[in-house]
Design a protein around this motif. Structure first.
Motif, PDB file in Angstrom:
ATOM      1  N   ALA B  37       0.812  -1.220   0.000  1.00 21.74           N
ATOM      2  CA  ALA B  37       0.000   0.000   0.000  1.00 21.74           C
ATOM      3  C   ALA B  37       0.846   1.272   0.000  1.00 21.74           C
ATOM      4  O   ALA B  37       0.548   2.213  -0.731  1.00 21.74           O
ATOM      5  CB  ALA B  37      -0.943  -0.011   1.199  1.00 21.74           C
ATOM      6  N   GLY B  38       1.917   1.300   0.795  1.00 17.54           N
ATOM      7  CA  GLY B  38       2.758   2.494   0.876  1.00 17.54           C
ATOM      8  C   GLY B  38       3.411   2.832  -0.454  1.00 17.54           C
ATOM      9  O   GLY B  38       3.423   3.982  -0.878  1.00 17.54           O
ATOM     10  N   LYS B  39       3.945   1.803  -1.118  1.00 18.51           N
ATOM     11  CA  LYS B  39       4.619   2.029  -2.397  1.00 18.51           C
ATOM     12  C   LYS B  39       3.623   2.390  -3.498  1.00 18.51           C
ATOM     13  O   LYS B  39       3.873   3.282  -4.316  1.00 18.51           O
ATOM     14  CB  LYS B  39       5.432   0.796  -2.795  1.00 18.51           C
ATOM     15  CG  LYS B  39       6.712   0.649  -1.974  1.00 18.51           C
ATOM     16  CD  LYS B  39       7.566  -0.476  -2.499  1.00 18.51           C
ATOM     17  CE  LYS B  39       8.869  -0.594  -1.707  1.00 18.51           C
ATOM     18  NZ  LYS B  39       9.723   0.576  -1.884  1.00 18.51           N
ATOM     19  N   ILE B  40       2.495   1.684  -3.523  1.00 17.24           N
ATOM     20  CA  ILE B  40       1.490   1.981  -4.554  1.00 17.24           C
ATOM     21  C   ILE B  40       0.950   3.397  -4.361  1.00 17.24           C
ATOM     22  O   ILE B  40       0.801   4.156  -5.318  1.00 17.24           O
ATOM     23  CB  ILE B  40       0.344   0.940  -4.528  1.00 17.24           C
ATOM     24  CG1 ILE B  40       0.883  -0.437  -4.931  1.00 17.24           C
ATOM     25  CG2 ILE B  40      -0.784   1.365  -5.465  1.00 17.24           C
ATOM     26  CD1 ILE B  40      -0.123  -1.571  -4.790  1.00 17.24           C
ATOM     27  N   THR B  41       0.681   3.775  -3.112  1.00 15.98           N
ATOM     28  CA  THR B  41       0.206   5.139  -2.851  1.00 15.98           C
ATOM     29  C   THR B  41       1.248   6.148  -3.315  1.00 15.98           C
ATOM     30  O   THR B  41       0.914   7.143  -3.957  1.00 15.98           O
ATOM     31  CB  THR B  41      -0.077   5.336  -1.350  1.00 15.98           C
ATOM     32  OG1 THR B  41      -0.986   4.333  -0.908  1.00 15.98           O
ATOM     33  CG2 THR B  41      -0.697   6.709  -1.086  1.00 15.98           C
ATOM     34  N   GLY B  42       2.513   5.884  -3.031  1.00 16.69           N
ATOM     35  CA  GLY B  42       3.588   6.775  -3.459  1.00 16.69           C
ATOM     36  C   GLY B  42       3.637   6.928  -4.969  1.00 16.69           C
ATOM     37  O   GLY B  42       3.842   8.025  -5.491  1.00 16.69           O
ATOM     38  N   MET B  43       3.412   5.816  -5.683  1.00 20.65           N
ATOM     39  CA  MET B  43       3.405   5.878  -7.143  1.00 20.65           C
ATOM     40  C   MET B  43       2.213   6.687  -7.642  1.00 20.65           C
ATOM     41  O   MET B  43       2.354   7.528  -8.526  1.00 20.65           O
ATOM     42  CB  MET B  43       3.314   4.449  -7.720  1.00 20.65           C
ATOM     43  CG  MET B  43       4.561   3.628  -7.497  1.00 20.65           C
ATOM     44  SD  MET B  43       4.310   1.906  -7.975  1.00 20.65           S
ATOM     45  CE  MET B  43       4.324   2.019  -9.764  1.00 20.65           C
ATOM     46  N   LEU B  44       1.051   6.432  -7.074  1.00 28.20           N
ATOM     47  CA  LEU B  44      -0.153   7.110  -7.557  1.00 28.20           C
ATOM     48  C   LEU B  44      -0.136   8.605  -7.258  1.00 28.20           C
ATOM     49  O   LEU B  44      -0.743   9.388  -7.972  1.00 28.20           O
ATOM     50  CB  LEU B  44      -1.421   6.464  -6.960  1.00 28.20           C
ATOM     51  CG  LEU B  44      -1.676   5.013  -7.351  1.00 28.20           C
ATOM     52  CD1 LEU B  44      -3.066   4.577  -6.895  1.00 28.20           C
ATOM     53  CD2 LEU B  44      -1.568   4.812  -8.852  1.00 28.20           C
ATOM     54  N   LEU B  45       0.592   9.011  -6.230  1.00 26.41           N
ATOM     55  CA  LEU B  45       0.652  10.436  -5.893  1.00 26.41           C
ATOM     56  C   LEU B  45       1.398  11.244  -6.952  1.00 26.41           C
ATOM     57  O   LEU B  45       1.365  12.478  -6.923  1.00 26.41           O
ATOM     58  CB  LEU B  45       1.294  10.639  -4.512  1.00 26.41           C
ATOM     59  CG  LEU B  45       0.397  10.287  -3.325  1.00 26.41           C
ATOM     60  CD1 LEU B  45       1.150  10.449  -2.021  1.00 26.41           C
ATOM     61  CD2 LEU B  45      -0.861  11.139  -3.313  1.00 26.41           C
ATOM     62  N   GLU B  46       2.044  10.571  -7.896  1.00 18.87           N
ATOM     63  CA  GLU B  46       2.698  11.293  -8.991  1.00 18.87           C
ATOM     64  C   GLU B  46       1.687  11.722 -10.049  1.00 18.87           C
ATOM     65  O   GLU B  46       1.997  12.519 -10.928  1.00 18.87           O
ATOM     66  CB  GLU B  46       3.788  10.415  -9.616  1.00 18.87           C
ATOM     67  CG  GLU B  46       4.936  10.148  -8.645  1.00 18.87           C
ATOM     68  CD  GLU B  46       5.975   9.173  -9.209  1.00 18.87           C
ATOM     69  OE1 GLU B  46       6.049   9.032 -10.433  1.00 18.87           O
ATOM     70  OE2 GLU B  46       6.688   8.568  -8.399  1.00 18.87           O
TER      71      GLU B  46
END
Lengths: 26, 83
Positions: B37-46
């Motif tokens: 979840a942390g990594k996917i959220t970080g990617m989507l925030l771009e």
């Protein structure tokens, strides 16, 4: 072997100030 | 908790805007992929904030982007391992 790509993507933690884009941009 | 609106975001600094969106996005992504979840959220925030707001309102859009991010993440991890 410690390329910056290993740190991609920046990880989001709830409640922690987000600086993902800043850590990627020069 | 009221839905996040464009006007709420407009009053915040750019990095705080991402923080506000991430705080809403993370629990939704955690429900789908708790470990990443942390990594996917970080990617989507771009992604652009306007599209992120739409994703918060539209589970179908969110699911599609999460799946996309997951594929990119797995491809990236595979690349790291073979390198």
């Amino acid at each position: 072997s410690n390329g910056s790509s290993v740190n991609w993507p920046p990880e989001f933690h709830p409640g922690v100030p987000w600086k993902g884009l800043q850590s990627i941009d020069p | 908790r009221e839905p996040l609106s464009a006007s709420m975001l407009a009053s915040a600094l750019p990095h705080v805007q991402k923080q506000m969106i991430g705080d809403r996005l993370y629990p939704l992504i955690y429900a789908l992929h708790s470990e990443l979840a942390g990594k996917i959220t970080g990617m989507l925030l771009e992604i652009d904030n306007s599209e992120l707001l739409h994703m918060l309102e539209s589970p179908e859009s969110l699911n599609a982007k999460v799946e996309e991010a997951l594929i990119m993440l797995q491809a990236h991890q595979a690349e790291e391992q073979t390198d």
